[in-house]
Structures are given as C-alpha cells and as structure tokens.
Design an enzyme around this catalytic site. Structure first.
Site, PDB file in Angstrom:
ATOM      1  N   TRP A  21       0.865  -1.175   0.000  1.00 61.58           N
ATOM      2  CA  TRP A  21       0.000   0.000   0.000  1.00 61.58           C
ATOM      3  C   TRP A  21       0.913   1.240   0.000  1.00 61.58           C
ATOM      4  CZ3 TRP A  21      -0.285   3.896   3.761  1.00 61.58           C
ATOM      5  CH2 TRP A  21      -1.272   4.860   3.524  1.00 61.58           C
ATOM      6  N   ASP A  31     -16.023  12.020  -1.574  1.00 61.78           N
ATOM      7  CA  ASP A  31     -15.442  10.710  -1.251  1.00 61.78           C
ATOM      8  C   ASP A  31     -16.224  10.034  -0.128  1.00 61.78           C
ATOM      9  OD1 ASP A  31     -13.090   8.762  -0.499  1.00 61.78           O
ATOM     10  OD2 ASP A  31     -12.431   9.758  -2.343  1.00 61.78           O
ATOM     11  N   ARG A  51      -9.651  -3.020   8.125  1.00 57.57           N
ATOM     12  CA  ARG A  51     -10.255  -1.698   8.151  1.00 57.57           C
ATOM     13  C   ARG A  51     -11.691  -1.799   8.676  1.00 57.57           C
ATOM     14  NH1 ARG A  51     -11.625   3.010   3.823  1.00 57.57           N
ATOM     15  NH2 ARG A  51     -10.454   4.645   4.822  1.00 57.57           N
ATOM     16  N   LYS A 103     -16.256   6.989  -8.306  1.00 58.50           N
ATOM     17  CA  LYS A 103     -14.991   6.373  -7.886  1.00 58.50           C
ATOM     18  C   LYS A 103     -15.354   5.068  -7.185  1.00 58.50           C
ATOM     19  CE  LYS A 103     -11.102   7.332  -4.740  1.00 58.50           C
ATOM     20  NZ  LYS A 103     -10.564   8.309  -3.785  1.00 58.50           N
ATOM     21  N   TRP A 104     -14.982   3.949  -7.796  1.00 54.06           N
ATOM     22  CA  TRP A 104     -15.324   2.613  -7.268  1.00 54.06           C
ATOM     23  C   TRP A 104     -14.127   2.094  -6.492  1.00 54.06           C
ATOM     24  CZ3 TRP A 104     -18.564  -1.500 -10.218  1.00 54.06           C
ATOM     25  CH2 TRP A 104     -18.445  -2.748  -9.601  1.00 54.06           C
ATOM     26  N   ASP A 105     -14.270   2.073  -5.189  1.00 57.58           N
ATOM     27  CA  ASP A 105     -13.150   1.686  -4.323  1.00 57.58           C
ATOM     28  C   ASP A 105     -13.299   0.236  -3.859  1.00 57.58           C
ATOM     29  OD1 ASP A 105     -10.876   1.975  -2.783  1.00 57.58           O
ATOM     30  OD2 ASP A 105     -11.557   3.782  -1.758  1.00 57.58           O
ATOM     31  N   ASN A 134     -11.451  -1.664  -0.499  1.00 53.68           N
ATOM     32  CA  ASN A 134     -10.441  -1.346   0.508  1.00 53.68           C
ATOM     33  C   ASN A 134      -9.879  -2.490   1.329  1.00 53.68           C
ATOM     34  OD1 ASN A 134      -9.521   1.383   0.634  1.00 53.68           O
ATOM     35  ND2 ASN A 134     -11.644   1.984   0.894  1.00 53.68           N
ATOM     36  N   ASP A 193      -2.572   5.761  -3.008  1.00 55.32           N
ATOM     37  CA  ASP A 193      -2.922   6.750  -1.980  1.00 55.32           C
ATOM     38  C   ASP A 193      -1.727   7.643  -1.677  1.00 55.32           C
ATOM     39  OD1 ASP A 193      -5.546   6.120  -1.650  1.00 55.32           O
ATOM     40  OD2 ASP A 193      -5.259   4.820   0.079  1.00 55.32           O
TER      41      ASP A 193
HETATM   42  C1  GLA Z   1      -9.168   4.440  -0.083  1.00 54.18           C
HETATM   43  C2  GLA Z   1      -8.921   5.318  -1.280  1.00 54.18           C
HETATM   44  C3  GLA Z   1      -8.876   6.759  -0.862  1.00 54.18           C
HETATM   45  C4  GLA Z   1     -10.166   7.130  -0.190  1.00 54.18           C
HETATM   46  C5  GLA Z   1     -10.441   6.205   0.975  1.00 54.18           C
HETATM   47  C6  GLA Z   1     -11.819   6.442   1.557  1.00 54.18           C
HETATM   48  O1  GLA Z   1      -8.088   4.436   0.770  1.00 54.18           O
HETATM   49  O2  GLA Z   1      -7.747   4.933  -1.928  1.00 54.18           O
HETATM   50  O3  GLA Z   1      -8.641   7.582  -1.975  1.00 54.18           O
HETATM   51  O4  GLA Z   1     -11.206   7.060  -1.138  1.00 54.18           O
HETATM   52  O5  GLA Z   1     -10.355   4.849   0.597  1.00 54.18           O
HETATM   53  O6  GLA Z   1     -12.114   5.581   2.573  1.00 54.18           O
END
Ligand code: GLA
Length: 719
Positions: free
Chosen positions: A193, A360, A437, A470-472, A474, A540
C-alpha cells in the site's frame, strides 16, 4: 499481421515479431519460435533443423520421457514432463493424467468474446487450435489473437467437457510460453500500500519463480504483469518479453527454468484452492494474457502495451476523451464534513478551474468513521442536510460536475445491510471472519448480492445528477467461502466474475458516467479493471518523490491516461514530506490530473499557480491521452526522474524532469522518440534544435535542488 497454417505448421506474424508452432510426428503441438520477425521458410528451416533435433522418434518406446525438455504450447500432467503443467483435469475415478493431441484449427476474424470477463476487443484475427485429451473427454482450444496496430499477441485457453461425466479442473492456466535458453531476468512489479508497482529484477535460476496474489484482487503487493529481459535489455535497446494478464482476481505467473536451461512461463487464475466443476457440455474460458515481444527494449514493450490497452481493452467511448480535472475532498476533510464545508470547497474549487467535485467516503449510511455504514448506499441526510442534491445543486450553480465515491463490494458489520443479511458477508458460520479496516466483503459469487448492490448504486445514480463514480475496494479477501456455493474451489474466480458482472451492468446502464477504479489506492490496477474503468487511482501516496517511482513502474505496462494523479497538500499526509506545488503538479500532470486538498486553505499565490497548472494540463492533455512514453531517467537511481511524452506524429512533446538529489552543475538530458530531421522549439528554454541534436547531444538544464523540477514543452518549429 498475418496468420498462416501450412502442413501443421502455424505462423503468426506481427509488425516486428513471429510466433510459430508445429504438430510433431506423434501428434503433439510443439512450440517452435517466438521472437524477431522471420520468414515462413525460416520457420520451416528452424523446425526441421533446431526444433526437430529435440524430438525423439515417435516409435521410440520411451518417447514420453523426452517431454521433460520439449517446448510445448500447453503443458499437461503426468506423462514425462516434470515441469509445472498448464492444466490438470481430474476425472470421476481421480485420475488426472492427460495427453493433449492436436485435433484441428481454424482462423477467425476478431478477438474471441470472452463472456463475463474483460477481454481484447476491436479487430485482430484469431488462430484457434483444438487439442483433444486422449484420456479425458475434454477438448482444449488455444486462442492466439494478433493485431495490425500493436505487437501484442493475446492468448487464452478454453476447456470443454465433451463427455458425460463431470471433471474437475484443478488448474487451468491461460497459456504457456517457452523460451529456449536461460539468459533472462524476471522483472515484476512488487510493492505495498502506498508503494505500488516497484520494478524488481532478478535472474531466473533452476526451479520456479512465481509472482501471485491470493487476495481475491490483483493486489498492491504484486501486479499481474511480468517482463523477461535478455541480458543487456535497457530502456530503448535490447530484447524482452512481456506477459500481462487481463484479469483482476487471484492470479499467478511462474517462470520455471528446467534442467536443460530452457524457461517455461505461464500464468492465469491462481491454482491454490482452485477447483472448477466442468459438467457435460460445459466450457471453461480462462482469462486472456497479452504477450509482447520487444527488440526495442522496455520502451518499445511499454508503448505496445499502451497502444494495445487503448485500442483493444479500454472503453472506446472514453479512452481518448479529455478527462475531468477533479477536486476530491478525501484528504481535505476525511469523514469530517457537512454541507457548509463542502460548499466552501466547491466555491473555492470553481475559482481554480477544476471541472468536477468528487465527494469521497462518508456521505452514506451512518458513516462517520471506518467502523460503520458500508453497504447502506443511502444518503446520510443528518450529515448532508437536504441530501446529496444540495451539494449537487451547489456544484451545478457554480458550473461544476459532481462525482461520488462507492465501495460496492464492502459491508460493515454495523450497517443495516449486515443486520438484514449477515449471511451476505463472506465467511463461514462458526468461524470468526478476518476483519480489515473494520470491514467485511460481500459474497459476490451470489447473484442476489450482486443484484442488490446493482439496484442500490443504480438508485443513487438515477436519482441524482452524477457524472463520475470512484469505485473503491479497501481490503483483500480472506475467508474464501460462500454459504451457497456447491464447490468452494470456484470461490475466488466466481468472486471476481461477480465484480465484472456488476461493473459491466453499471457501466452499460450509465454510459454517461465516468468510472474511476480504486482499491485502497492502486491495489487493483490491472488490464482487467481497465476494461471497465478508463482510469484508476494510482496510489494513496501522492508525495511527488514516491509518485515518481510509482508512476514510473506503472508506466511499464499501463497507459499514462489510465493513471489518476492528484496534487495534494503538504506536508504530505502519507510521507510528511514537503515538496513545492510546482513539482507536485509536474509529476501529477503525467497522468489524469486532479487535486486532493482543501482549496480554502490555500494562499492566493498558490491559487493563481493552480489555475495556471490546470490550464497548462489541458493544453498538454492530448499528449497524455494519445502520445507515446519515453522513460529517460529512472527515479530508482536515486538522483533524478525524467519521463517524456511524444505525440504519434512527433510534432509535439512534453518532458517532466524532477531532481531527487540536488546538483550544482548543469545537467544534460538526452531526449528520445523525436523525429531526427525535424527542428523543435523548446518553449521554456527558447532553444531550437533538430530532433537529432536533442537526442544525441541533449538539452542543458540549469542546476536544480532536491525535488525541484522542470516541465518542458516542445513543438516543431514553423519554418
Ligand atoms: C481508499 C482510497 C482513498 C479514499 C479512501 C476512503 O483508501 O484509496 O482515496 O477514497 O479509501 O475511505
């Protein structure tokens, strides 16, 4: 490009490469040649002399044992080849040996349509060779797709059960390629990361070298790409092969050096805990692999991959369209925002000249930190009084478009969705799931779960004027188990198929929404995701020094326009480092550009500078979208970073140079990729010189300090 098939010899010719194979006397499909373009008669000569020398006589009783050193097109199990097989087919009685023999071939127009998975599209020609297993009732089709516009050869395998009994595929790699000797190094993109896609190179020694992900996503740690470099391969010289999976799930790529020194490279779906039930008539299609042979160093390889991904993978509607210059509120507010705070950001952002405001994480459910709310895709109108539309209206009034963050695959235990459907989260009853997380992952192998998320996200998109998503994603998958799946060995692959299904349906249903991929930064940056999302959040980590390394590594096989790059505040939130706004913007402008900061905290002179940066980016954007990359100086040397983009017609170029360690003397950079005979004007330096002079003699740069940078723009001087 052309494909010929003559007397069981198959030859594929690209612009600069030839790929050839043949059926031997015993009926097996053997690899003959992959490398610099040669004529068909040279291929015949090769097979009859060098290739054929490896072959025992087919009436030799000990024939099978010769397989251990023979180059195959698809390795099979338990017959005298002791290297890793490409496929293992287990029958009802537990037997798994195979003998894959040549059966037939055909040549078709276009690339095969791999249903439900990302794949090459638009044009090309495909050679389909069918092998039949003498011991199981299965047919294996090997596909080879070649293109006119790039030297990339796409391969995959289809395995069809033509018998009555179910078989289990215990391994089903996409392809196998054989390099005739061991003079290669394996370059892969490793990381973590905030440090994604760091090139690591090591010699291939006897045994197996493997890169893989067991995380259910391609991952930060390992990328589904490998390059095999001949000794002496550098940026613009030397030979190498690329192996790039068009796949986002758990994968592996292996390089195995046998005792005779030859190297077998293969890969595809990770076979750890894999087992796919193939019933009567079922056809299992493996993900595609994009192979590339380069005799022009890593640079030629990267440019071919960039062309391939732009022309044949990324959505044609978006690939060359100017990208929205966004401002994202994540690092400005994290979870701590309300209408007023967002209005402040929006109003200030308008003055800077950005196009889109992206809201976000934290706008939905009961989400004020990362412990709750995921899965509840309903606006939190306690936090956003009057709902999302108040924010969207504010954007519209100010002439901005609006974008929104989702994490469709995730679920918090503290969410209404979890309370209603705890069994939708991946896990096995009675086994505490691994949390990461503070969240779990939805079981995307289940159709009702994918449908639910499709409806929930669609509802938000239908009810609001949203132009960007923005499709995240995590976290990595852990407890590989579905409560409803009959065969758990299918879990990891079915999971990513579920993700593809949702991505396909959402992007089709909302063709005017621009989708950006993300996975905790760049944890799913691969050709599979690029099929659905034209750009991906690169990392990030937005520190302009760390980013120079991440973007350098990413540029080895992905288009520059696919890298979402933002300028963020200093000291940098990930590294604590302070680098000038100018350098941060120069590095970020080597990708799809944007901002990730609170504009209300900016000084007036920074605001003026940002305005100019955006105008500048827009002026140069066509080079980012449509140009070619030349990497001039690697940040991994610890001294400097320099990349240039050149337009296809060689009329314009952009150079970004960042000094990593200050130098006192003048420095010269030799440019690349220009037309030797054209005269270029280097706007910022007021220098005119021929392409030849700029490439052979170079450009003088004045002394720069640590993390200072320059951006130079070149255009052909009018005569
Ligand atoms: C991830 C993304 C960030 C942000 C956070 C929000 O870490 O990479 O850009 O969107 O999630 O929780």
């Amino acid at each position: 490009m052309n494909i010929t098939a003559n007397k069981n010899i198959f030859v594929i010719n690209g612009k600069r490469y030839t790929y050839a194979m043949y059926v031997n006397d015993a009926g097996y499909l053997q690899h003959a040649y992959y490398g610099k373009k040669i004529s068909v008669s040279d291929v015949h000569y090769y097979i009859n002399s060098i290739g054929g020398r490896l072959e025992p006589k087919s009436d030799d009783k000990n024939y099978d044992m010769a397989f251990d050193t023979m180059p195959t097109e698809y390795g099979f199990f338990a017959h005298g080849d002791y290297r890793e097989p490409s496929v293992i087919i287990e029958r009802k009685d537990g037997a798994a040996m195979s003998r894959l023999k040549y059966k037939s071939y055909c040549i078709t127009d276009g690339a095969p349509d791999v249903k439900g998975m990302p794949h090459a599209r638009n044009g090309g020609k495909t050679l389909r060779i069918t092998l039949a297993d003498e011991f199981s009732d299965t047919h294996i089709v090997l596909n080879y797709t070649a293109f006119d516009d790039c030297d990339v050869l796409v391969r995959n395998a289809e395995i069809k059960n033509i018998g009555k009994d179910t078989v289990i595929l215990k391994k089903a790699f996409s392809c196998c390629i054989e390099l005739p000797d061991d003079d290669y190094k394996f370059m892969r993109l490793c990381g973590a990361w905030a440090a994604e896609r760091t090139p690591v190179v090591s010699r291939i020694e006897q045994g197996i070298m493997k890169i893989q992900s067991l995380r259910g996503a391609s991952s930060h740690q390992s990328n589904p790409f490998g390059a095999f470099l001949r000794n002496g391969c550098v940026e613009e010289e030397g030979k190498c092969y690329g192996f790039q999976l068009v796949y986002s799930g758990s994968f592996s790529i292996t390089a195995e050096k046998g005792y005779n020194g030859a190297v077998r490279i293969q890969g595809g779906i990770n076979d750890t805990n894999f087992g796919w039930k193939l019933g009567c008539g079922d056809n299992f299609v493996t993900p595609q692999v994009a192979l590339c042979y380069s005799d022009g160093g890593l640079g030629f390889l990267s440019r071919n991959y960039e062309d391939f991904l732009r022309e044949h993978v990324i959505s044609p509607e978006y690939v060359y369209k100017p990208r929205p210059v966004v401002i994202n509120n994540w690092e400005a507010t994290y979870f701590d925002f309300d209408n007023e705070k967002l209005f402040e950001i929006i109003d200030e952002a308008v003055e800077l000249g950005v196009d889109t405001f992206v809201l976000d994480d934290g706008w939905f459910g009961k989400r004020n930190d990362d412990t709750s709310g995921l899965g509840d895709w309903r606006v939190n109108d306690k936090k956003l009084k009057g709902g999302l539309n108040t924010v969207i209206d504010r954007c519209k009034k100010r002439g901005l478009k609006f974008g929104l963050w989702f994490e469709p695959e995730a679920i918090s235990e503290d969410s209404d969705l979890y309370r209603a459907h705890p069994d939708w989260a991946i896990g096995k009853d009675g086994v505490a799931p691994a949390r990461w997380r503070n969240q779990l992952v939805l079981d995307f192998t289940r159709a009702e779960v994918v449908d639910y998320v499709l409806d929930a996200v669609s509802k938000i998109l239908c009810e609001h004027d949203i132009s960007y998503v923005k499709w995240d994603f995590n976290r990595s998958l852990s407890d590989f188990y579905s409560r409803t799946l009959d065969n758990q060995g299918e879990f990891a692959h079915r999971y990513i198929l579920g993700v593809c299904e949702l991505a396909e349906k959402l992007t089709k249903a909302f063709p005017n929404v621009f989708f950006e991929g993300c996975a905790g930064g760049g944890g799913r940056f691969d050709a599979g995701m690029l099929y659905y999302f034209p750009q991906i959040w690169t990392s990030d980590n937005t520190d302009a020094y760390e980013r120079s390394k991440i973007q350098w590594g990413t540029s080895l096989c992905y288009p520059m326009s696919a890298m979402s790059c933002h300028v963020s505040a200093c000291p940098n939130h990930q590294t604590g480092r302070t680098i000038s706004l100018y350098t941060r913007a120069n590095v970020a402008s080597l990708g799809a550009f944007g901002y990730e900061l609170d504009p209300s905290k900016l000084q007036d002179d920074d605001k003026c500078e940002i305005k100019k940066q955006i105008e500048n980016y827009k002026r140069n954007e066509s080079l980012i979208l449509k140009g070619d990359t030349y990497r001039l100086s690697s940040p991994f040397n610890g001294k400097e970073f320099c990349i240039m983009r050149v337009s296809k017609d060689k009329m314009r170029a952009l150079v970004v140079y960042e000094c990593l360690r200050g130098r006192r003397t003048e420095h010269i950079i030799k440019l690349c990729g220009l037309d030797e005979d054209k005269v270029y004007l280097v706007n910022e330096l007021g220098i005119s010189a021929s392409g030849s002079a700029l490439m052979k003699i170079g450009l003088p740069l004045t002394s720069l300090g640590d993390y200072e940078s320059v951006m130079l723009t070149l255009e052909v001087a009018l005569s």
